[in-house]
Enzyme design. Structure first.
Site, PDB file in Angstrom:
ATOM      1  CB  SER A 263      -2.726   1.554  10.191  1.00 50.91           C
ATOM      2  OG  SER A 263      -2.221   2.662   9.469  1.00 50.91           O
ATOM      3  CB  CYS A 264       0.844   1.403   6.343  1.00 52.67           C
ATOM      4  SG  CYS A 264      -0.361   2.727   6.273  1.00 52.67           S
ATOM      5  CG  LEU A 265       5.570  -0.623   6.750  1.00 45.81           C
ATOM      6  CD1 LEU A 265       7.031  -0.803   7.139  1.00 45.81           C
ATOM      7  CD2 LEU A 265       5.467  -0.323   5.287  1.00 45.81           C
ATOM      8  CE  LYS A 267      -3.602  -1.521   5.510  1.00 50.05           C
ATOM      9  NZ  LYS A 267      -4.317  -0.537   4.755  1.00 50.05           N
ATOM     10  CG  ASP A 268      -0.228  -1.477   3.032  1.00 54.57           C
ATOM     11  OD1 ASP A 268      -1.413  -1.690   3.375  1.00 54.57           O
ATOM     12  OD2 ASP A 268       0.237  -0.336   2.902  1.00 54.57           O
TER      13      ASP A 268
END
Ligand code: NAD
Length: 419
Positions: A263-265, A267-268
């Site tokens: 959910s992070c890399l 999207k970020d």
């Protein structure tokens, strides 16, 4: 130093629940708030909506109040915003949840009289706390930096190791509007003997994005090297091992394979790209990092086609979670792979020790079986590097390995994506 702080956590997902549990363990009085009534009910019943190593143990030792009623946070010393910032169309993120949460907090600010700190923990585009969150909070008719404090305290935990990471951070970044709020946060974190950087709000927001973009770049870099190695018959893992002796490079985040999910890399980095583009700057390096990662996910399907015809074939998947140690399937490589295999007319049997329930919500039409049954398929793809996959008997099988599971090399036909 205060004996304990009254801390409210808005959003009880991976970040919020872990932060709440750990802050309670450190002796603070914690209230969790979430709009998902079902989630609140399960938390209050002692069943936790996510899997994280060590989380159940902590939650069984502490008392935490969980509620969907924002009025419960009146009187808090600190309020952490930990709601999701999911991807939106066009590559940036949706700030809907954080906007809504800020409105609800503003309502409660009207009722409390004491100074409290509102700290954004969600990952947001630089400028969000100043330009969106603070103006909403000031609708309470109270002044930020005066009647209440504002911080941006990015979270760096890794899913699967979230409790450990929260309790053993590598650094603390405290973006602060006013010194008093930064001081309060520092006091909350007084147990942690780690480097601390106090900065302004938008710098803290950028530190989080730049950190994740750097990790993503390392992974796409080694995958690029890996794709070249594959053509040349070189094992990228050996290459990475050799590179890692150089302290300037380091060995972490050099595992070549099918790329990064979660959910992070992904999207970020898209959030950072979209933000840069809005300013008129084209961040070519970051764009390539992201594009290469998308292509990398489908490498196993390309390789598989060299060995069997996919139409009507049964394909087994080992691993569905975006990485080992979690039940999270957000942007898991398995999602793109399953879509591609279904388009090719394959039937799919999948196994994961934790992530099946979450994956079933996305793909109810595929079969979920034991790992032994996966091995009976016409060919098998290894998608997540769960340790248990090193104990299977791969002899006689066709294996396409996306993660570098050593034991799988004994298969009759074995292909690694970058080795
Ligand atoms: P999540 O989706 O697991 O949890 C978010 C929670 O917020 C959900 O339970 C949702 O119901 C709740 N929520 C939504 N709107 C709300 C509202 N108005 N009021 C109260 N609750 C509301 O998300 P997450 O993985 O915990 O991530 C949260 C943020 O932290 C994101 O910005 C993410 O990028 C960032 N982050 C995540 C990680 C990670 O490993 N998951 C690590 C660092 C930072």
């Amino acid at each position: 130093m205060k004996e304990f702080w009254r801390v409210s956590i808005i959003g009880s997902g991976y970040v919020g629940l872990v932060a709440g549990a750990c802050l309670a363990k450190l002796g603070n009085k914690v209230t969790l708030v979430d709009i998902d009534e079902e989630k609140i009910k399960t938390i209050n019943n002692g069943v936790y909506p996510i899997y994280e190593e060590g989380l159940n143990e902590i939650l069984s030792q502490v008392e935490i109040e969980a509620s969907s009623d924002y009025q419960r946070i009146v009187g808090s010393d600190m309020i952490f915003l930990c709601v999701g910032t999911p991807p939106s169309e066009g590559g940036s993120v949706s700030l809907e949840d954080i906007t809504e949460a800020a409105k609800q907090v503003a309502d409660t600010l009207k009722r409390g009289n004491d100074y409290c700190v509102i700290a954004v923990k969600s990952t947001v585009p630089p400028g969000t706390t100043e330009e969106i969150v603070i103006p909403i909070l000031e609708r309470s008719r109270k002044k930020a930096g005066n009647d209440f404090g504002v911080c941006m305290a990015p979270e760096f935990l890794r899913e699967g190791k979230a409790v450990y990471d929260f309790m053993n951070p590598m650094r603390l970044i405290i973006g602060e509007l006013d010194k008093r709020s930064g001081d309060m946060l520092l006091d909350l974190y007084h147990d942690f003997n780690v480097p601390i950087l106090r900065t302004n709000l938008r710098t803290a927001e950028m530190i989080k994005l730049a950190s994740n973009a750097f990790l993503a770049m390392k992974l796409s870099f080694i995958n690029e090297i890996g794709n070249i190695c594959k053509q040349l018959g070189i094992d990228t893992h050996e290459v990475a091992k050799g590179m890692a002796f150089d302290e300037r490079i380091g060995g972490k985040f050099l595992n070549a394979g099918i790329g990064f999910g979660g959910s992070c890399l992904p999207k970020d980095i898209r959030m950072l790209i979209a933000g840069a583009q809005e300013t008129g700057y084209a961040p070519r390096l970051l764009e390539e990092v992201s594009k290469l990662n998308e292509k990398q996910a489908l490498k196993p399907v390309e390789l598989l086609k060299k060995h069997i015809s996919l139409k009507g074939a049964s394909i087994g998947l080992l691993g569905l979670a975006f990485k080992p140690g979690t039940d999270d399937v957000r942007e898991s490589r398995a999602i793109m792979i399953v879509r591609a295999l279904l388009e090719e007319g394959a039937t799919i049997k999948a196994y994961d020790s934790l992530a099946v329930e979450n994956f079933k919500r996305l793909f109810p039409q595929i079969e979920y079986v034991s790992k032994e049954d996966v091995l009976n398929c016409d060919a098998i793809l290894i998608i997540t590097e769960w340790e248990e996959f090193n104990n299977l008997d791969y002899r006689g099988k066709i294996i396409i390995d996306g993660r570098g599971v050593l034991k799988a090399k004994e298969a009759r036909i074995y292909e690694g994506v970058c080795w």
